[in-house]
Design an enzyme around this catalytic site. Structure first.
Site, PDB file in Angstrom:
ATOM      1  N   LYS A 194       0.859  -1.148  -0.010  1.00 28.64           N
ATOM      2  CA  LYS A 194       0.008   0.001  -0.105  1.00 28.64           C
ATOM      3  C   LYS A 194       1.057   1.266   0.116  1.00 28.64           C
ATOM      4  CE  LYS A 194      -4.689   0.415   2.113  1.00 28.64           C
ATOM      5  NZ  LYS A 194      -5.030   0.692   3.475  1.00 28.64           N
TER       6      LYS A 194
HETATM    7  C1  E4P Z   1      -8.396   1.680   3.351  1.00 29.82           C
HETATM    8  O1  E4P Z   1      -7.572   0.701   3.002  1.00 29.82           O
HETATM    9  C2  E4P Z   1      -8.257   2.120   4.751  1.00 29.82           C
HETATM   10  O2  E4P Z   1      -7.515   1.276   5.595  1.00 29.82           O
HETATM   11  C3  E4P Z   1      -9.550   2.489   5.248  1.00 29.82           C
HETATM   12  O3  E4P Z   1     -10.701   1.915   4.615  1.00 29.82           O
HETATM   13  C4  E4P Z   1      -9.569   3.730   6.042  1.00 29.82           C
HETATM   14  O4  E4P Z   1     -10.715   3.955   6.583  1.00 29.82           O
HETATM   15  P1  E4P Z   1     -11.114   5.014   7.792  1.00 29.82           P
HETATM   16  O5  E4P Z   1     -11.338   6.491   7.007  1.00 29.82           O
HETATM   17  O6  E4P Z   1     -12.594   4.584   8.574  1.00 29.82           O
HETATM   18  O7  E4P Z   1      -9.853   5.123   8.482  1.00 29.82           O
END
Ligand code: E4P
Length: 218
Positions: free
Chosen positions: A84
């Site tokens: 990522k």
């Molecule tokens: C995506 O891969 C992220 O980990 C995640 O969806 C972030 O979500 P949040 O805005 O609830 O932290």
């Protein structure tokens, strides 16, 4: 639509995996930090549970050389670990290099369809538009996701779109209706997606009617 769980919690992953509906896992540094173990050990555990299904683990480097090195290390944990990267110019360069090495990249922190287009062009295997965090600032996360799906699908990029930052089941419904490839969903929302009060009521009535003529069912 593929369903990923958005967590680093092993018990939650194991439980949802047991349902037979899990296609992958996304983690991020905040989610891993809640688990109080170091990232490589934890990602290895998750990757083992998932077998050959994808697990995203995020790099912390901010320059492309560092991102590539860290990405290679993360992918070396297990073949199903993808890298990522946070959306920026450095991560575009790193995406190009990692994808040429055969390492999948999930470009994260996408808040604009054009960011997704740039990531797809660089060779990202996944892009993660964040719906909820846009809603949080009064913008329309679902509209941004829908534009992203339209653009990426119309050009036939080999990039899957992960609806991310999901806050409630309606976000998942919206993603499914527009043909988004994947939704990464928190544990509590996955549970809500299974439940309906009319289902519970129906089960109770069928049980009561059965028992009227057959005696206790279980
Ligand atoms: C995506 O891969 C992220 O980990 C995640 O969806 C972030 O979500 P949040 O805005 O609830 O932290």
């Amino acid at each position: 639509m593929k369903i990923f769980i958005d967590t680093a919690n092993l018990d939650m992953i194991k439980e949802i995996n047991s349902w037979g509906i899990l296609d992958g896992v996304t983690t991020n540094p905040s989610l891993v930090a809640k688990e109080n173990t170091d990232t490589p050990t934890h990602v290895k555990e998750i990757a083992k549970i998932l077998g050959d299904r994808p697990v995203s683990a995020e790099v912390m480097a901010v320059d492309h050389e560092g991102m590539i090195k860290e990405g290679e290390k993360l992918h070396a944990i297990a073949p199903n670990v993808n890298v990522k990267l946070p959306m920026c110019i450095e991560s575009l360069k790193a995406t190009k290099a990692l994808s040429e090495e055969g390492i999948d990249v999930n470009m994260t922190l996408i808040f604009d369809p054009l960011q997704a287009l740039m990531a797809a062009k660089a060779g990202a295997r996944y892009v993660s538009p964040f719906i909820g965090r846009l809603d949080d600032i009064g913008a329309h996360g679902v509209d941004m996701l829908s534009e992203t799906v339209q653009i990426i699908h119309q050009y036939g990029y080999d990039t899957e779109i992960i609806a991310a930052s999901i806050r409630h089941p309606t976000h998942v419904l919206d993603a499914a209706e527009m043909g988004c490839d994947i939704a990464t969903i928190p544990y509590d929302i996955l549970k809500k997606m299974v439940a309906h009060p009319k289902t519970d009521e129906g089960i109770a009535k069928f049980k009561a009617d059965y028992e009227k003529v057959n005696g206790p069912s279980q």
